[in-house]
Design a protein around this motif. Structure first.
Motif, PDB file in Angstrom:
ATOM      1  N   TYR A  79       4.429   0.065 -18.425  1.00 17.82           N
ATOM      2  CA  TYR A  79       4.338   0.101 -16.982  1.00 17.82           C
ATOM      3  C   TYR A  79       2.468   0.316 -17.015  1.00 17.82           C
ATOM      4  N   ILE A  80       2.228   0.311 -15.430  1.00 18.78           N
ATOM      5  CA  ILE A  80       0.854  -0.943 -15.332  1.00 18.78           C
ATOM      6  C   ILE A  80       1.004   0.205 -13.974  1.00 18.78           C
ATOM      7  N   VAL A  81      -0.137   1.106 -13.937  1.00 21.08           N
ATOM      8  CA  VAL A  81      -0.544   2.028 -12.836  1.00 21.08           C
ATOM      9  C   VAL A  81      -1.741   1.147 -11.754  1.00 21.08           C
ATOM     10  N   PHE A  82      -1.550   1.243 -10.228  1.00 19.63           N
ATOM     11  CA  PHE A  82      -2.452   0.520  -9.859  1.00 19.63           C
ATOM     12  C   PHE A  82      -2.567   1.824  -8.398  1.00 19.63           C
ATOM     13  N   GLU A  83      -4.372   1.803  -8.177  1.00 16.82           N
ATOM     14  CA  GLU A  83      -4.609   2.827  -7.649  1.00 16.82           C
ATOM     15  C   GLU A  83      -5.665   1.362  -6.512  1.00 16.82           C
ATOM     16  N   PHE A  84      -5.402   2.149  -4.901  1.00 14.44           N
ATOM     17  CA  PHE A  84      -6.064   1.252  -4.208  1.00 14.44           C
ATOM     18  C   PHE A  84      -7.209   2.641  -3.498  1.00 14.44           C
ATOM     19  N   LYS A  85      -8.317   1.459  -3.546  1.00 16.61           N
ATOM     20  CA  LYS A  85      -9.369   2.890  -2.810  1.00 16.61           C
ATOM     21  C   LYS A  85     -10.163   1.948  -1.722  1.00 16.61           C
ATOM     22  N   ASN A  86     -10.169   1.839  -0.626  1.00 14.89           N
ATOM     23  CA  ASN A  86      -9.956   1.059   0.632  1.00 14.89           C
ATOM     24  C   ASN A  86     -11.988   2.231   0.856  1.00 14.89           C
ATOM     25  N   TYR A  87     -13.101   1.646  -0.080  1.00 12.16           N
ATOM     26  CA  TYR A  87     -14.078   2.779   0.337  1.00 12.16           C
ATOM     27  C   TYR A  87     -15.109   1.393   0.325  1.00 12.16           C
ATOM     28  N   GLU A  88     -15.791   1.474   1.250  1.00 14.81           N
ATOM     29  CA  GLU A  88     -17.122   1.084   1.702  1.00 14.81           C
ATOM     30  C   GLU A  88     -18.071   1.291   0.699  1.00 14.81           C
TER      31      GLU A  88
END
Length: 182
Positions: free
Chosen positions: A89-98
């Motif tokens: 499995y691959i975990v994905f995280e998404f960060k919409n940081y400036e």
């Protein structure tokens, strides 16, 4: 009818990345766009695109977890992920940081990775990538606990879209980007 021409699709995603605003107000839109891009780029390699998944103990919530498809072990990155990291499995995280992510995001993501769950690889996608300390923390996680955390930026996603646009003969190049970034 939806346009599936690789050039048009890739260009559309690149344009969407450019205009999407950063910050918490648009975090869900960024996550949805990233998932669409990943499905387009990596759909033939990954399955079970489960978003907003929690760990068995309900202690942590990660943005998405995908299973590496059986039978794609001829691929450069996936062969190494399955054999070296004993992961399915691959975990994905998404960060919409400036700004670039920090070591805090690395340490938080590291908690989601467990050898017994066959989940030892994570990819954090953020607008500006990772700062120097985050990169050091990711290397430390790999060295100390064998957990691979890859940090990608919007620019990395755009590069992967350009590779996808060029066609199947370039497909291993997409995964090689991951290894270069590590």
């Amino acid at each position: 009818m939806e346009n599936t021409d690789p050039e048009s699709v890739a260009d559309s995603y690149i344009a969407q990345l450019k205009v999407l605003e950063t910050g918490s107000a648009a975090f869900k839109k960024y996550e949805e766009l990233c998932v669409s891009i990943l499905k387009y780029i990596l759909g033939e390699y990954l399955t079970l695109w489960e978003q907003q998944k929690t760990t068995e103990e309900n202690l942590y919530r990660f943005d998405m977890c995908c299973k590496i498809k059986n039978g794609v072990t001829q691929d450069f990155f996936l062969t190494r992920s399955v054999s070296i990291f004993s992961t399915k499995y691959i975990v994905f995280e998404f960060k919409n940081y400036e700004k670039p992510i920090t070591q805090r995001e690395i340490y938080t993501t590291e908690k989601y990775l467990y050898e017994k769950a066959l989940r030892k690889v994570a990819i954090i996608i953020s607008r500006k990538g990772a700062d120097k300390h985050a990169k050091m923390a990711a290397r430390g996680s790999l060295r100390e606990s064998g957990k691979l955390i890859i940090c990608l930026s919007d620019e990395d996603l755009k590069a992967m879209l350009q590779i996808k646009k060029k066609g199947k003969e370039q497909r291993e190049s997409t995964w090689k980007i991951f290894w270069m970034i590590c």
